[in-house]
Design a protein around this motif. Structure first.
Motif, mmCIF file in Angstrom:
data_model
loop_
_atom_site.group_PDB
_atom_site.id
_atom_site.type_symbol
_atom_site.label_atom_id
_atom_site.label_comp_id
_atom_site.label_asym_id
_atom_site.label_seq_id
_atom_site.Cartn_x
_atom_site.Cartn_y
_atom_site.Cartn_z
ATOM 1 N N ALA A 1 70.523 95.370 56.565
ATOM 2 C CA ALA A 1 70.074 94.136 55.975
ATOM 3 C C ALA A 1 70.390 92.907 57.027
ATOM 4 C CB ALA A 1 70.584 93.825 54.602
ATOM 5 N N LEU A 2 71.636 93.212 57.486
ATOM 6 C CA LEU A 2 72.129 92.179 58.335
ATOM 7 C C LEU A 2 71.361 92.071 59.838
ATOM 8 C CD1 LEU A 2 75.948 92.720 57.820
ATOM 9 C CD2 LEU A 2 74.794 90.580 57.165
ATOM 10 N N VAL A 3 70.966 93.410 60.116
ATOM 11 C CA VAL A 3 70.431 93.253 61.623
ATOM 12 C C VAL A 3 68.970 92.735 61.173
ATOM 13 C CG1 VAL A 3 69.452 94.906 63.050
ATOM 14 C CG2 VAL A 3 71.847 95.156 62.694
ATOM 15 N N ALA A 4 68.280 93.198 60.196
ATOM 16 C CA ALA A 4 66.873 92.442 59.943
ATOM 17 C C ALA A 4 67.174 91.094 59.746
ATOM 18 C CB ALA A 4 66.518 93.073 58.581
ATOM 19 N N ALA A 5 68.165 90.368 59.104
ATOM 20 C CA ALA A 5 68.199 89.138 58.871
ATOM 21 C C ALA A 5 68.671 88.309 60.303
ATOM 22 C CB ALA A 5 69.323 88.690 57.883
ATOM 23 N N GLY A 6 69.071 89.014 61.175
ATOM 24 C CA GLY A 6 69.506 88.380 62.408
ATOM 25 C C GLY A 6 68.467 88.282 63.290
ATOM 26 N N GLU A 7 67.396 89.210 63.213
ATOM 27 C CA GLU A 7 66.541 89.325 64.274
ATOM 28 C C GLU A 7 66.063 88.163 64.679
ATOM 29 O OE1 GLU A 7 63.495 92.091 63.140
ATOM 30 O OE2 GLU A 7 62.808 92.661 65.359
ATOM 31 N N LYS A 8 65.637 87.048 63.884
ATOM 32 C CA LYS A 8 65.044 85.826 64.544
ATOM 33 C C LYS A 8 66.277 84.825 64.858
ATOM 34 C CE LYS A 8 64.596 83.690 59.962
ATOM 35 N NZ LYS A 8 63.664 83.439 58.720
ATOM 36 N N HIS A 9 67.507 85.233 64.661
ATOM 37 C CA HIS A 9 68.565 84.382 65.175
ATOM 38 C C HIS A 9 69.360 84.916 66.300
ATOM 39 C CE1 HIS A 9 67.967 81.857 61.602
ATOM 40 N NE2 HIS A 9 68.150 83.124 60.867
ATOM 41 N N GLY A 10 68.980 85.719 67.004
ATOM 42 C CA GLY A 10 69.404 86.456 68.316
ATOM 43 C C GLY A 10 70.372 87.094 67.936
ATOM 44 N N SER B 1 74.675 83.027 70.327
ATOM 45 C CA SER B 1 73.643 83.205 69.067
ATOM 46 C C SER B 1 74.613 83.869 67.989
ATOM 47 C CB SER B 1 72.547 84.116 69.441
ATOM 48 O OG SER B 1 73.051 85.268 70.081
ATOM 49 N N ALA B 2 74.553 85.048 67.878
ATOM 50 C CA ALA B 2 75.229 85.790 66.940
ATOM 51 C C ALA B 2 75.583 87.470 67.245
ATOM 52 C CB ALA B 2 74.813 85.914 65.378
ATOM 53 N N ILE B 3 76.709 87.812 66.794
ATOM 54 C CA ILE B 3 76.960 89.239 66.961
ATOM 55 C C ILE B 3 77.585 89.927 65.819
ATOM 56 C CG2 ILE B 3 79.489 88.862 67.858
ATOM 57 C CD1 ILE B 3 78.303 90.725 70.437
ATOM 58 N N LEU B 4 77.255 91.355 65.681
ATOM 59 C CA LEU B 4 77.635 91.952 64.741
ATOM 60 C C LEU B 4 78.583 92.958 65.277
ATOM 61 C CD1 LEU B 4 77.424 92.608 61.305
ATOM 62 C CD2 LEU B 4 75.610 94.147 62.015
ATOM 63 N N PHE B 5 79.850 92.854 64.843
ATOM 64 C CA PHE B 5 80.862 94.097 65.406
ATOM 65 C C PHE B 5 80.962 94.791 64.126
ATOM 66 C CE2 PHE B 5 82.699 90.641 68.037
ATOM 67 C CZ PHE B 5 82.246 91.444 69.260
#
Lengths: 471, 471
Positions: free
Chosen positions: B236-245, B61-65
């Motif tokens: 903002a990134l975490v919020a945008a990422g919520e529906k994309h796992g 899905s996706a990850i934020l480092f």
């Protein structure tokens, strides 16, 4: 914690949740998650050197644990203080002189354990209670509601202490060389201190309160004093320990001692049901410790009461003294023998442990990973334990690895019929449905793990001391 | 680090030590020990959820480092800045427009790697260099000694940054859903950014510099901006990422990406010998990064030069461009084909890995434990790799576990004859003599582990991108 003005109470939280177990199993995320090794990471490293050598030191030479940060404390003072503690404790405080410490185990009126802690009698009317947030809350509630002539001060663990620091530092010096190090560190002649008695000594130029204690199967010492003197005392101990193989122990080692030592910390307090405790639940915070239980493991019931435990389940049956009037006495006296479980150690089958590890390779299925040395991740954790015929005979709680024993061990509460050393049982490792929604629980499948019942404590050397801590 | 006034130089340290390898192998204890996962623990948790699910998110899905804390940075400005970088870099900077970033690999005059970093060309005469303390030191030394018309500012990793904070936050957004999340997070239309090109966008109300990048085998983005705006952009990134796992990735996951991604970070800089680098060693601190190399692993030589590597060993052979004059050019041109090793991935034999795990049970012997997911503990680590006939054919360096691949992998530098995928080799796991004196190395015995040579990067999806980052 006690409910602040305008804050939601634990009772309100319970009323809001349709299924309290479902909530505790999936949605709570307290700072003490992952079996607490992360809680104090900012203050104590997980490993000073490496946890394997630190576990060895604890058994073979000596180890210094820093307990200054993770345990809540309470100072209880006043003419009624002893009377209050006697009302709470299932064990006798009859011979509680000011040179002693005692373990204190408290129960609900229905005889379910709320928690256990260590109490120092610092002065005639001054008691210091250490550890067990639920028990400290229970003591405070009873003090306030029962009209006892006492005062109470609380000191929270460092990570959420409003002062950002503690009243006292606290060190644990353990292992076969602990006595030598203690004698070398003490200025002047080191006193002979009987087990679970206290004394005052001077170390590193500071006055230190010592409790003669035991954790690794050897007589050791718990040392405490003003927080500001922590570094001086630690330096003196580390210097004295150099020639005796002393290592400092990180949190990974600290929280893995229980698998050998046999202590079952922090059961779920039996306070969530029963009209007689409604007042207490309304007094407790809806955001505090009791509101953030983190059930985990393969056992999943829709009834929170299935997670309550009695003193027998935790191995405290023999310390109950029906010589005084205490909360829960009638219920405990009436509890039939058949409902008294026994605390045991389970030695996990090595082939099955290897199967769990091996499942991480290839395409699956993956079983719930075993983190080393602390493998349990619920707080508390309840894994189903079944007899070979499939019947549920108890619960396995704290599991992890001991480099000293070379085994995967867990502490369990079993029906007496299955509690004889050598009995073969099967525990279910991993959660139903792929795992709970808890973020720290990875997706996994369940595995039946064979295990052999053994005594608790497991370490032979600890067994010798097991009764001595409680008078 | 650069030597402070009156401070001991690296050269002095070397003169004091009779055996530099012995010192680096046993006695250094830098903050970046244990493969760095502990270095930034106060700023980034080892796990946000659990590293297994975080590794999965990176692939599925996706990850934020969060890279804001662990990498040193340098701002290099002035009319001679590009000329200096071209003198340092073995790769071409010919098409280095201000909307690009480049990888920069620097070598000694003898052609041994000092380090590699990422360089942004922020403005015509302003370059931002990120990561590789030894390379940043080398750039600064050359700037000062070579009479370049440049200015240099340094920004150290947070744990030892005198300001206690950084110039810039830096996030890495990776995984198959990274593009969607990026588009959702950007205010207004998200620009199409070619690979390894930069653009400026607005996220969470803040101006953000974006580098189109790739790490998990998918196009991703590196996002940076003023440190003070870190939380706004992250939210903002975490919020945008919520529906994309989207998951946030802890340091355990971050430092385990290399096993799939194939990057060999932080080789031992080849600077400890040679009269031509004496000036440099006298300029360097005797307490800095280069003075605290932490050799580990089964390979133990009495010659520090046996740990030096060439660009070919790290997989940078194809990026060397002999179209410009750079330090090390002559040596690299002259290096015979037979001395150019190849970077490969080793896939460890599962039975042998299980044997290592299994050795923790019972009375021994115990092999060097494999910590998951990052199992290497030297910095750098060199484990012997031998052909089935026993001859030494190279070194295995970074080893660890990938939950995506379900394998224990390591990155290795092998003689070309043994570097063909499918070749069977044997690596020695564990150190001679029971292990070095390093406190984080527990007592253990050695084991021969079979492994199969595979391409590096190992992940198929990453292989497609492997050439694109370097122009």
């Amino acid at each position: 914690m006690v409910k602040a003005n305008g804050e939601k109470s634990l009772q309100t939280l319970i009323d809001e949740k349709r299924d309290l177990v479902e909530y505790f199993y999936n949605d709570t995320l307290a700072p003490h998650y992952r079996a607490r090794t992360g809680l104090t990471a900012a203050y104590i490293p997980p490993e000073f050197t490496n946890w394997r050598d630190e576990q060895r030191a604890w058994r073979k030479s000596a180890i210094l644990f820093d307990q200054s940060h993770h345990m809540p404390e309470m100072l209880l003072k006043g003419p009624d203080a002893l009377r209050l503690l006697e009302k709470i404790g299932i064990n006798s405080l009859a011979n509680f002189s000011t040179d002693r410490a005692k373990q204190l185990v408290g129960c609900t009126p229905r005889g379910h354990v709320i928690g256990d802690c260590v109490v120092y009698r610092l002065e005639e009317e001054t008691f210091e209670l250490i550890s067990s947030m639920p028990l400290l809350n229970w003591v405070q509630f009873n003090a306030e509601k029962g009209g006892y002539d006492v005062t109470i001060e609380r000191d929270d663990p460092t990570p959420y202490n409003p002062a950002g620091k503690r009243w006292f530092y606290r060190f644990q010096l353990e292992g076969p060389n602990a006595g030598k190090i203690f004698n070398d560190a003490v200025e002047g002649d080191a006193p002979e201190i009987p087990f679970f008695r206290t004394a005052k000594v001077k170390i590193g130029g500071c006055k230190v309160l010592v409790l003669r204690h035991g954790m690794a199967g050897h007589l050791g010492a718990e040392l405490s004093g003003p927080y500001e003197e922590m570094d001086k005392v630690r330096s003196a101990l580390v210097a004295a320990g150099e020639k005796h193989g002393l290592k400092q122990g990180g949190t990974k080692t600290y929280f893995s001692t229980i698998f050998e030592f046999g202590w079952m910390p922090y059961p779920l307090p039996g306070i969530y049901t029963g009209a007689e405790l409604r007042d207490y639940r309304e007094w407790l915070s809806g955001n505090g410790w009791e509101a953030n239980a983190q059930l985990g493991g393969s056992f999943l019931s829709d009834n929170i009461e299935d997670y309550y435990v009695t003193p027998w389940d935790l191995g405290y049956g023999h310390i109950i003294k029906f010589d005084h009037d205490f909360i829960g006495r009638a219920a405990l006296e009436a509890l039939p023998e058949g409902k008294r479980r026994k605390k045991v150690t389970l030695v996990w089958n090595r082939e099955d442990v290897a199967k769990i590890f091996g499942s991480q390779f290839g395409d699956g299925p993956r079983f719930k990973a075993l983190d080393f040395p602390v493998a349990y991740y619920g707080w508390p954790q309840f894994d189903e334990v079944r007899a070979p015929d499939g019947s549920l005979v108890g619960h396995s709680c704290h599991c992890g690895y001991s480099a000293n024993e070379g085994e995967m061990l867990s502490l369990a509460m079993l029906d007496a019929a299955c509690a004889t050393p050598g009995t073969q049982i099967v525990l279910t490792w991993g959660e139903p449905g792929g795992g709970s929604r808890k973020p720290h629980v990875e997706r996994h499948e369940q595995l039946k793990v064979r295990a052999t019942v053994a005594p608790a404590p497991y370490a032979q050397s600890v067994q010798k001391l097991k009764r001595a801590a409680i008078g």
